[in-house]
Scaffold this motif. Structure first.
Motif, PDB file in Angstrom:
ATOM      1  N   VAL A 193       0.860  -1.171   0.000  1.00 21.71           N
ATOM      2  CA  VAL A 193       0.000   0.000   0.000  1.00 21.71           C
ATOM      3  C   VAL A 193       0.899   1.224   0.000  1.00 21.71           C
ATOM      4  O   VAL A 193       1.705   1.413   0.906  1.00 21.71           O
ATOM      5  N   THR A 194       0.741   2.039  -0.997  1.00 21.61           N
ATOM      6  CA  THR A 194       1.548   3.257  -1.059  1.00 21.61           C
ATOM      7  C   THR A 194       0.820   4.372  -0.329  1.00 21.61           C
ATOM      8  O   THR A 194      -0.386   4.568  -0.512  1.00 21.61           O
ATOM      9  N   PRO A 195       1.521   5.111   0.524  1.00 25.85           N
ATOM     10  CA  PRO A 195       0.860   6.195   1.259  1.00 25.85           C
ATOM     11  C   PRO A 195       0.558   7.366   0.327  1.00 25.85           C
ATOM     12  O   PRO A 195       1.225   7.562  -0.696  1.00 25.85           O
ATOM     13  N   PRO A 196      -0.462   8.157   0.652  1.00 26.89           N
ATOM     14  CA  PRO A 196      -0.791   9.314  -0.179  1.00 26.89           C
ATOM     15  C   PRO A 196       0.303  10.376  -0.079  1.00 26.89           C
ATOM     16  O   PRO A 196       1.153  10.352   0.812  1.00 26.89           O
ATOM     17  N   GLU A 238       3.108  15.213   5.675  1.00 29.38           N
ATOM     18  CA  GLU A 238       2.737  16.253   6.638  1.00 29.38           C
ATOM     19  C   GLU A 238       2.518  15.671   8.036  1.00 29.38           C
ATOM     20  O   GLU A 238       2.584  16.388   9.025  1.00 29.38           O
ATOM     21  N   ILE A 239       2.275  14.390   8.138  1.00 27.56           N
ATOM     22  CA  ILE A 239       2.019  13.761   9.431  1.00 27.56           C
ATOM     23  C   ILE A 239       3.297  13.664  10.252  1.00 27.56           C
ATOM     24  O   ILE A 239       3.254  13.626  11.479  1.00 27.56           O
ATOM     25  N   ALA A 240       4.438  13.660   9.603  1.00 32.33           N
ATOM     26  CA  ALA A 240       5.704  13.552  10.331  1.00 32.33           C
ATOM     27  C   ALA A 240       5.872  14.700  11.325  1.00 32.33           C
ATOM     28  O   ALA A 240       6.436  14.519  12.403  1.00 32.33           O
ATOM     29  N   SER A 241       5.357  15.867  11.001  1.00 35.22           N
ATOM     30  CA  SER A 241       5.468  16.989  11.934  1.00 35.22           C
ATOM     31  C   SER A 241       4.594  16.780  13.168  1.00 35.22           C
ATOM     32  O   SER A 241       4.899  17.304  14.241  1.00 35.22           O
TER      33      SER A 241
END
Length: 101
Positions: free
Chosen positions: A45-48, A53-56
């Motif tokens: 499954v490839t992430p969008p 932006e979730i890393a922050s």
């Protein structure tokens, strides 16, 4: 003297019936193997694109004391509707008929 009429025994019917059972057992065995014993295939499954932006968000730290003492939290009003007692929910509906008085 008695006349005995018997149906001629045909051996092909028994063989066809045995072959039918054998085919059924093979189909059921193959289905059981694929359902319970076959290794599961992996899926990628490839992430969008916006996932970076979730890393922050993982770097955030929240202090409970800072939240409890913030002006936004202290300005909240208590609810105007009746809340259940802390010991449990309020009595709703009929009493339990299986409990002896």
């Amino acid at each position: 003297m008695a006349i005995i009429i018997e149906e001629e025994k045909n051996n092909t019917r028994g063989l066809a019936q045995a072959a039918g059972w054998l085919v059924m057992l093979i189909v059921l065995g193959a289905a059981a193997y694929y359902l319970f014993f076959a290794p599961a295939g992996t899926s990628t499954v490839t992430p969008p694109a916006s996932f970076s932006e979730i890393a922050s968000l993982t770097q955030l730290s929240v202090s409970p004391q800072a939240v409890l003492q913030s002006p936004q939290f202290t300005s909240l009003k208590s609810p105007s509707f009746p809340l259940p007692a802390p010991s449990g929910p309020a009595a709703v509906g009929r009493p339990n008929p299986f409990i002896a008085p």
